[in-house]
Design an enzyme around this catalytic site. Structure first.
Site, PDB file in Angstrom:
ATOM      1  N   GLY A 107      48.286  27.721  46.657  1.00 15.46           N
ATOM      2  CA  GLY A 107      46.900  27.907  47.048  1.00 15.46           C
ATOM      3  C   GLY A 107      46.752  28.019  48.550  1.00 15.46           C
ATOM      4  O   GLY A 107      47.736  28.092  49.296  1.00 15.46           O
ATOM      5  N   ASP A 152      37.863  36.274  33.649  1.00  9.20           N
ATOM      6  CA  ASP A 152      38.066  37.711  33.822  1.00  9.20           C
ATOM      7  C   ASP A 152      39.320  38.197  33.109  1.00  9.20           C
ATOM      8  O   ASP A 152      39.360  39.318  32.597  1.00  9.20           O
ATOM      9  CB  ASP A 152      38.157  38.056  35.310  1.00  9.20           C
ATOM     10  CG  ASP A 152      36.809  37.999  36.009  1.00  9.20           C
ATOM     11  OD1 ASP A 152      35.788  38.181  35.320  1.00  9.20           O
ATOM     12  OD2 ASP A 152      36.778  37.776  37.227  1.00  9.20           O
ATOM     13  N   UNK A 184      27.765  31.550  40.762  1.00  8.20           N
ATOM     14  CA  UNK A 184      27.839  33.004  40.900  1.00  8.20           C
ATOM     15  C   UNK A 184      26.574  33.605  41.497  1.00  8.20           C
ATOM     16  O   UNK A 184      26.561  34.790  41.854  1.00  8.20           O
ATOM     17  CB  UNK A 184      28.138  33.639  39.541  1.00  8.20           C
ATOM     18  N   LYS A 209      27.050  35.138  44.997  1.00 14.55           N
ATOM     19  CA  LYS A 209      27.762  36.394  45.221  1.00 14.55           C
ATOM     20  C   LYS A 209      26.842  37.438  45.846  1.00 14.55           C
ATOM     21  O   LYS A 209      25.623  37.393  45.686  1.00 14.55           O
ATOM     22  CB  LYS A 209      28.323  36.920  43.897  1.00 14.55           C
ATOM     23  CG  LYS A 209      29.398  36.023  43.309  1.00 14.55           C
ATOM     24  CD  LYS A 209      29.967  36.593  42.024  1.00 14.55           C
ATOM     25  CE  LYS A 209      31.063  35.696  41.487  1.00 14.55           C
ATOM     26  NZ  LYS A 209      31.663  36.227  40.247  1.00 14.55           N
ATOM     27  N   GLY A 254      36.064  51.436  38.686  1.00 12.80           N
ATOM     28  CA  GLY A 254      34.963  51.084  37.791  1.00 12.80           C
ATOM     29  C   GLY A 254      34.496  49.670  38.049  1.00 12.80           C
ATOM     30  O   GLY A 254      34.843  49.042  39.049  1.00 12.80           O
ATOM     31  N   ALA A 255      33.696  49.165  37.149  1.00 16.82           N
ATOM     32  CA  ALA A 255      33.167  47.805  37.278  1.00 16.82           C
ATOM     33  C   ALA A 255      33.902  46.870  36.328  1.00 16.82           C
ATOM     34  O   ALA A 255      33.304  46.037  35.660  1.00 16.82           O
ATOM     35  CB  ALA A 255      31.672  47.802  36.978  1.00 16.82           C
ATOM     36  N   GLU A 256      35.229  47.022  36.259  1.00 19.10           N
ATOM     37  CA  GLU A 256      36.027  46.218  35.338  1.00 19.10           C
ATOM     38  C   GLU A 256      36.153  44.778  35.831  1.00 19.10           C
ATOM     39  O   GLU A 256      35.957  44.481  37.013  1.00 19.10           O
ATOM     40  CB  GLU A 256      37.416  46.836  35.179  1.00 19.10           C
ATOM     41  CG  GLU A 256      37.421  48.264  34.648  1.00 19.10           C
ATOM     42  CD  GLU A 256      37.216  48.360  33.153  1.00 19.10           C
ATOM     43  OE1 GLU A 256      37.054  47.301  32.505  1.00 19.10           O
ATOM     44  OE2 GLU A 256      37.228  49.492  32.628  1.00 19.10           O
ATOM     45  N   ASP A 257      36.530  43.899  34.914  1.00 18.72           N
ATOM     46  CA  ASP A 257      36.622  42.481  35.239  1.00 18.72           C
ATOM     47  C   ASP A 257      37.897  42.127  35.993  1.00 18.72           C
ATOM     48  O   ASP A 257      37.940  41.124  36.709  1.00 18.72           O
ATOM     49  CB  ASP A 257      36.532  41.649  33.956  1.00 18.72           C
ATOM     50  CG  ASP A 257      35.171  41.776  33.300  1.00 18.72           C
ATOM     51  OD1 ASP A 257      34.186  41.360  33.924  1.00 18.72           O
ATOM     52  OD2 ASP A 257      35.085  42.309  32.179  1.00 18.72           O
TER      53      ASP A 257
END
Length: 343
Positions: free
Chosen positions: A137, A89, A16, A19, A46-49
């Protein structure tokens, strides 16, 4: 051949930590607006998962995606960590992941397909443990190896756990220790003790499923998972979103053994300093190197949860009985001063 490939040497940043930093991300998404669809419960505002979309009176979809670069050298383990990270998440919102799709970016000219096969096998192992169906995928030939998943979960809209609903008086709990970004940097530099790497790998391959189930059962008031913006970054998102202040006891924040020594050796990822530059304005009470593990970008990190005090005590007691790691590290106070206060 797969056991001879050092995946971490083939990427610029690990996990991560690769990122986009918080400042760049905020600028990039600034003009994206929330959809006016009445069934959208949680969107981009917002900064939600994860996103939440209602499909029935008592049923909603939880949707998320996450892609990372290698932070360990073993392909199977990398795949397993990437899948655990993507599933997290959904767990952070209180949902149950039901389907997933692989997203693989693979340097076919420099790696044999057996490496990709091992990565996919590791991801599938994590999905099997989670009870999540792999339904497909997509692959892209790329110069740098990356792997992740798009995950869909289910949730009762009345039981969604958001990251912006902490309340003054709540206690703050975390379910994994910090330091995986620092350890991954040391793995890449071949300056890691085997037992420290093994401990970090154990945490990164541990699903947040059981902790999330217990979180919902114990009536969490808010939650997120600690990932690329580090503990302080994600705690800031929670505090700012709820218009409260998080008072954190620094000595009680768990860190993987061996991390302080790695910091002394200079094994600090660039993402850690990037997070510090962006979030240190929101922090008071402490500064400098003691906070580096708390700015460290985590991969497949733990849940950061708030509870009413009695519910927090119930969660901690039940977690101990069920063999789950959990530490109470602070409390929520009314807004005043900075969003994060260390004592």
């Amino acid at each position: 051949m797969t056991d001879k490939v050092r995946l971490t040497t083939m990427v610029q940043a690990a996990g991560u930590a690769a990122k986009l930093g918080p400042a760049g991300l905020e600028e990039a998404i600034h003009d994206i607006t929330r959809s006016d669809d009445p069934n959208l419960i949680v969107g981009v505002e917002g900064a939600e998962d994860a996103g939440i979309y209602r499909i029935g009176e008592n049923l909603a979809l939880v949707e998320t995606t996450d892609i990372i670069t290698p932070l360990v050298d073993d392909p199977f383990t990398f795949g397993r960590i990437a899948a655990a990270n993507a599933l997290s998440d959904v767990y952070a919102m209180g949902g149950r992941p039901v389907t997933a799709m692989n997203l693989a970016f693979f340097p076919a000219c420099s790696l044999p397909t057996s490496v990709l096969a091992a990565i996919l096998a590791g991801g599938s192992a994590a999905l099997k443990e989670a009870g999540t169906c792999l339904v497909g995928g997509h692959t892209v030939e790329d110069d740098e190896l990356k792997f992740g998943l798009a995950v869909t979960g289910l949730i009762d809209p009345a039981r969604v756990v958001r990251n912006c609903t902490a309340r003054p008086g709540d206690l703050i709990v975390i379910t994994k220790p910090l330091g995986t970004g620092i350890i991954s940097t040391a793995i890449k530099a071949e300056m890691i003790e085997p037992e420290v790497e093994a401990e970090a790998t154990r945490w990164m391959t541990t699903l947040n499923a059981k902790a999330a189930d217990l979180m919902v059962a114990c009536r969490a008031t808010a939650a997120t998972d600690v990932t690329g913006f580090g503990f302080i970054g994600h705690a800031c998102e929670m505090a700012l979103g709820a218009k409260v202040s998080f008072k954190i006891e620094l000595a009680r924040v768990p860190v993987i053994p061996g991390v302080p020594a790695l910091i002394d050796d200079g094994m600090v990822p660039a993402g850690c300093y990037r997070n510090r530059q962006h979030y240190e304005q929101h922090v008071s009470g402490n500064s400098g190197d003691p906070l580096l593990p708390l700015f460290d970008p985590q991969t497949s990190g733990g849940l950061l949860i708030t509870f009413a005090p009695d519910d927090a005590r119930t969660f901690l007691s039940r977690a101990g009985k069920e063999g789950l790691f959990a530490a109470c590290i602070g409390e929520v106070e009314p807004a005043g001063g900075t969003p994060i206060v260390f004592v």
